[in-house]
Design an enzyme around this catalytic site. Sequence first.
Site, short mmCIF file in Angstrom:
data_model
loop_
_atom_site.label_atom_id
_atom_site.label_comp_id
_atom_site.label_asym_id
_atom_site.label_seq_id
_atom_site.Cartn_x
_atom_site.Cartn_y
_atom_site.Cartn_z
N ASN A 100 37.49 45.60 27.50
CA ASN A 100 38.54 44.58 27.60
C ASN A 100 37.91 43.21 27.77
OD1 ASN A 100 41.42 43.57 28.36
ND2 ASN A 100 40.11 42.84 30.00
N GLU A 101 38.03 42.37 26.75
CA GLU A 101 37.72 40.94 26.79
C GLU A 101 36.25 40.60 27.01
OE1 GLU A 101 40.42 38.93 29.45
OE2 GLU A 101 42.15 39.26 28.12
N ASP A 102 35.34 41.57 26.86
CA ASP A 102 33.93 41.23 27.04
C ASP A 102 33.41 40.35 25.91
OD1 ASP A 102 34.14 42.73 29.28
OD2 ASP A 102 32.75 44.31 28.68
#
Length: 856
Positions: free
Chosen positions: A445-447
């Site tokens: 998630n969103e890295d």
Amino acid sequence: MAVIEIHPKMKQSSTFSSQTLSGWQWRQSGTGNDAWIACTHDKPTTEIYTDLLDAGRIPDPFVDENEKLVQWVGEKDWEYTCTLKVAADQVSAKRQMLVFDGLDTFATVFLNDTQILESDNMFHVHRVDVSQHLKEGPNTLRILFKSALVAGQTLEKTLGKRACFNGDTSRMHVRKAQYHYGWDWGPTLMTCGPYREIRLETYSMAAVHDVYADAVVADNLSTADVTVSFAADVLSDAVIKATITAPDGATTKLSTILASGAKEGSLSTTLQKPQLWYPLHHGPQVFYTVDVQVLSKDETCVLQSTATRVGIRRVRLVQEPLLDAPGTSFYFEVNNQPVYVSGSNWIPRHSFVTALTAEDYRQSVDECVASHQNMLRVWGGGIYEDDSFYQACDDQGVLVWQDFMFACGVYPCHPDFVVSVVREAQDQVRRLRRFCSVVVWAGNNEDYQVAENLGLEWDQTDNSGDWTSTSFPARTLYEKHLPVVITELCPQVPYHPGSPWGGRNTEDPTVGDIHQWHIWHGRLDPYQKWPELTGRFVSEFGMMALPAKQSIPKFVTDPRQRYPQSAVMDLHNKAEGGERRLAQYVVENIRVSSLSLEDWIYASQLMQAECLSAAIRACRRQWKGRRREYCGGQLVWQINDCWPVASWALIDFYGARKLAFYAVKRQSAPLLIDMTRKYTAVESNTLEALKQKKAHVDVWAANAGLKQHVVDVAVTFFDIQTGRVVRTASLTKTTITANETTEMLQKLKVDDTMAVQAVMRDAETGAVLGRASEWPQPLKHILLASPEDSGVRVTVHNGRLDIEAQVPIKGLEASTANVDVVWGDNGVDVFPGDLYTIDAPGLKKTDAVDVRYYGL
């Protein structure tokens, strides 16, 4: 979920037995106090915060400002112990295995004071042979849990500090549920304990586990090649028999022989005309049962019986060129049917997951279905959820987007970390692959977004497969190691490297998925801009609101603290700048009569409902048919909370539905009529230019089902202050195409004195199939009728509420002291001449019902 049974006619020493451990005791480690404290429950799973709370040793962390008072718990080491009583025939068995489904997190396990296991990953599953350590009678299992916060900070000093958004930076080195470190909607509560079951399995001849039925459905759906695979421990030659029972009762029988020493096996067959599992609104949820028996070589002794079930389906993530638009599509296809996704993101439902029951998970999935949502995304900062969550999704036809557990940070990729992560992925994919609702795995998630924001090295033209020497090393996990695990263990389910991911960057609306946070975060765009902000798939977006008014006293015990800006209310809003952002969006859109808590709750919830309605409306309109799937779906952030908090959730921690829940339900209806009001642009803000400001309304319908409808549509323009009908428009016998949007009436002139209602009826029966309303924006500018002139009348019946009005009414919310009432709708718009009925199971004719609406 697999069910393991012991055959009643066989001796325990020959057959398989399974014993789940319980009866836990706990204590703080290293204090010199040797007294163990018994858990007040006899559940097989537990954790330190709930046990401290049950014992009266800490105040409730969810109440008032108690979160501050219990931080010491996460800084200490804790021990758990239980007594395992072992029968003589279990001790005489040749194989004695302790199976650990999950230990949170830095755990050292001792059996009769002998160390048998050391674990540092919350998501690992362990199978430990304890044949040399087990004795007849009572045995002592003891687990030392070291502080994950202290251990992580020690690792950070050695391995280096890595950036992250939310929580202590040391979490980058620790394979623990990341939300335990605190998030912008959750508290910092560093819990620990045996959070998943521990079992003793004994057998002497052979046993199997990890039974999995992999079904490869033919492109034309005519056949399914089914392979029943399993891990095995064969001490003496054995026969494996499998019976596959179809939903209609037809059976297919298979068998094979495993030689001594075998570690795995499989059986295969081809099913003709398979009975397929479908998602919500697309077909039935049906299942095959797979019964596996392990028998002695001469087949006279049943050693073990297991049963599992499988929903057979063909899943594709379709990313292909579009007509008349750049980029590629991003949508899910199940059994050759495109599925428009209208769903939500899922965070852990509780900060302490052992406090949840299977019924809690089922209730949550029921709420998802009740709001017409067909997907839940298991977000990457929580946990790989309990089996009962996925079981409920299977049963209800709710699709699952499953993240790997990485969120909002720059994770390392050194060799030890890679080994741990790959094993984590293997353990969890093996567990979850039997659930047919899981239709995509995403790497994080969103890295990638974090990498962009921090200017890390991310060269999309570099396809070397090894980025460990760059400043974004975890890319190697997401694009090399994790996809290999999926390919090897679960090849029928698509893999997506991250969320968001695709295109020239993570905000590219034309390729892959996006998280649209320029409303609330980022630029703080007005939510009226949603038609310009859609993407091929919007996997996160949201708007904050306060919890329900009946929930506030449950966590704010001092009445003096029950106002929007109190210290307690501030602590229960974890978003950085949350007060300012919430105030900005409310003040820009909603007329606020006061800053009383009740008024602020209503204003924030109405604003949240309006924002999410605008988002879903903008996305659904873009589902325009084959090769025109300009938006394949949207996922609200978020459906649930893990503690009482002001957040983006549709349902607060105590289960109260916010007004946005009902707005999402209306906008996600399988058959929907809707409208969009569009203002013509003005070239300047001069008075003359503003006088020329004009607007029009478009009317369209969305059909998520597989059946076309022939409808009549009536559109009525009302004067907002008087309720007078200004004009009407209509269509008769119009066909609503299956599984796409249908444009209906275009560019109907409107001005800001008017609210518009559209009603869609079945052309043959006249039954109402849908309603839609359109109001001038922003709502704060609307001149409303006085309450005395509104003519609002509410009639209470057993199980329903009837509402009438003489002028257009916005956001009417009904409430009652009867806690058994379940409102089927709320926060509704009501128009003159149209009786609005709300189903309300549990409502009694004698109940007093209060209403409030915008402007009252």
